[in-house]
Enzyme design. Sequence first.
Site, PDB file in Angstrom:
ATOM      1  N   VAL A 159       0.410  42.466 -88.339  1.00 28.48           N
ATOM      2  CA  VAL A 159       0.755  42.491 -87.169  1.00 28.48           C
ATOM      3  C   VAL A 159       1.468  43.700 -86.733  1.00 28.48           C
ATOM      4  O   VAL A 159       1.205  44.039 -85.631  1.00 28.48           O
ATOM      5  CB  VAL A 159       1.847  41.290 -86.886  1.00 28.48           C
ATOM      6  CG1 VAL A 159       2.358  41.030 -85.550  1.00 28.48           C
ATOM      7  CG2 VAL A 159       1.043  39.971 -87.278  1.00 28.48           C
ATOM      8  N   THR A 187       6.172  34.180 -86.567  1.00 31.84           N
ATOM      9  CA  THR A 187       6.169  32.871 -86.358  1.00 31.84           C
ATOM     10  C   THR A 187       7.283  31.915 -86.922  1.00 31.84           C
ATOM     11  O   THR A 187       7.535  32.004 -88.132  1.00 31.84           O
ATOM     12  CB  THR A 187       4.694  32.200 -86.701  1.00 31.84           C
ATOM     13  OG1 THR A 187       3.681  32.943 -86.169  1.00 31.84           O
ATOM     14  CG2 THR A 187       4.522  30.645 -86.335  1.00 31.84           C
ATOM     15  N   ARG A 202      -4.017  36.327 -98.153  1.00 33.38           N
ATOM     16  CA  ARG A 202      -3.031  35.486 -98.124  1.00 33.38           C
ATOM     17  C   ARG A 202      -3.297  34.323 -97.937  1.00 33.38           C
ATOM     18  O   ARG A 202      -4.088  33.856 -97.213  1.00 33.38           O
ATOM     19  CB  ARG A 202      -2.033  36.173 -97.056  1.00 33.38           C
ATOM     20  CG  ARG A 202      -1.368  37.643 -97.251  1.00 33.38           C
ATOM     21  CD  ARG A 202      -0.667  37.985 -95.933  1.00 33.38           C
ATOM     22  NE  ARG A 202      -1.484  37.961 -94.651  1.00 33.38           N
ATOM     23  CZ  ARG A 202      -1.130  38.225 -93.414  1.00 33.38           C
ATOM     24  NH1 ARG A 202       0.212  38.299 -93.198  1.00 33.38           N
ATOM     25  NH2 ARG A 202      -2.042  38.412 -92.373  1.00 33.38           N
ATOM     26  N   CYS A 215      -1.481  32.232 -90.982  1.00 32.54           N
ATOM     27  CA  CYS A 215      -0.947  31.460 -89.909  1.00 32.54           C
ATOM     28  C   CYS A 215      -1.418  29.864 -89.702  1.00 32.54           C
ATOM     29  O   CYS A 215      -0.336  28.995 -89.799  1.00 32.54           O
ATOM     30  CB  CYS A 215      -1.589  32.027 -88.573  1.00 32.54           C
ATOM     31  SG  CYS A 215      -1.211  33.821 -88.328  1.00 32.54           S
TER      32      CYS A 215
END
Length: 434
Positions: free
Chosen positions: A18, A132, A343, A272
Amino acid sequence: MLTPIKNCKIAIIGLGYVGLPLAVEFAKKFPVIGFDIDKKRISDLISGKDYTLEVEDKLLSSVLKKVQPSVGQNGFFPTFDSTELSDCQIYIVTVPTPTDKYNRPVLTPMLKASENIGKYLKKGDVVIYESTVYPGVTEDECVPVLEKVSGLKFNTDFFAGYSPERINPGDKEHTVAKILKVTSGSTPEAAEYVDQLYKQVITAGTHKASSIKVAEAAKVIENSQRDINIAFVNELSKIFNLLGIDTHEVLEAAGTKWNFLKFKPGLVGGHCIGVDPFYLAQKAQEVGYHPEIILAGRRLNDSMGKHVATEVIKLMMRKDLKVIDAKVLILGFTFKEDCPDVRNTRVIDIYKELRSFDMEVDVYDPWANPHEVMHEYGISIKSNGELPELKDYSAIIVAVAHKEFAKFEIVKSSSQVVFDVKGNLDKNNVDARL
């Protein structure tokens, strides 16, 4: 009084999937200091290399600076020395927000980042979080840390914002500048400031939310919605398998209706979709509500790796193939296709279940970093230059739809089971698919 955007130096805290793309975008127009605690990561970036492959080496090199760029200049200066952050006016936090082994949110990276920023926070500065979280984390958890460490007063001396990341690892079409950005701020003035900041680099435009909590909630439900939709088609896959119906053919037929949502069954991993729903669930439980659909979707999706392994073993037994000590090949280990991100990959669930039957399991993935896989999961995988002989295995599981695998001559036979998790191969060449 907020510092005018044009007079600001921006700090990006966390230079992963990110943070780095965002830092590079801002560095085209602003002086940007990129901070990460991983010294090797910083060393790689200084040499112009991005192991995540999110930023092309040529683009990274074009914005790199050997010394801090001054206000009014542009450029990107990566560092692991936090004192380099002292001259910044805007701090953007893009650190991971994982869960622990009990699926409880781990806010430690965000709180540590807040502590670090607090040491250098000055009057007029703005701290924006992109990680997040569940609604309330920015103002209820992070801001108090900023106040305590800095000695400054929130919304008087400094301000906060939240603009959720929407990076899709491996996606070269929907890059950071081309994805509409949700923005928010702790006061109306701060909200407008944050919105105007992102408008400098986000060509797709922005959406200014009414509050930080609204922006936090919007982010966490984006991935929860996808998780639930994928769980639905995963459950359909299990049902149709028992009925002897091809799930992909059913979805193709149903997809001819204009408003049918075209999701496919598969493994749900990554940082995510496989994690964010637990953040919302945690907050819901704190206020006395048990989220049934969200957690049911998580349970079902987390069961798919074991389900794949079980189906493969059944197919082997039907072909009278030995199970114990059998050699099995798993093609793909990353959490998604054509991407090096491992991940929270759920391919590990397939591997562990097969190993529980004393099978000899090899994993081949040309995208995954073997050292990272060993560090994170404790298993050895084959990568580029180590292509295994397909004929040596009793079963082949195509777990990830890397483009390279479409070139392999994978054909089912009486002495070999082929299971296609993503349904990308010719159905006539496989024994089963989700």
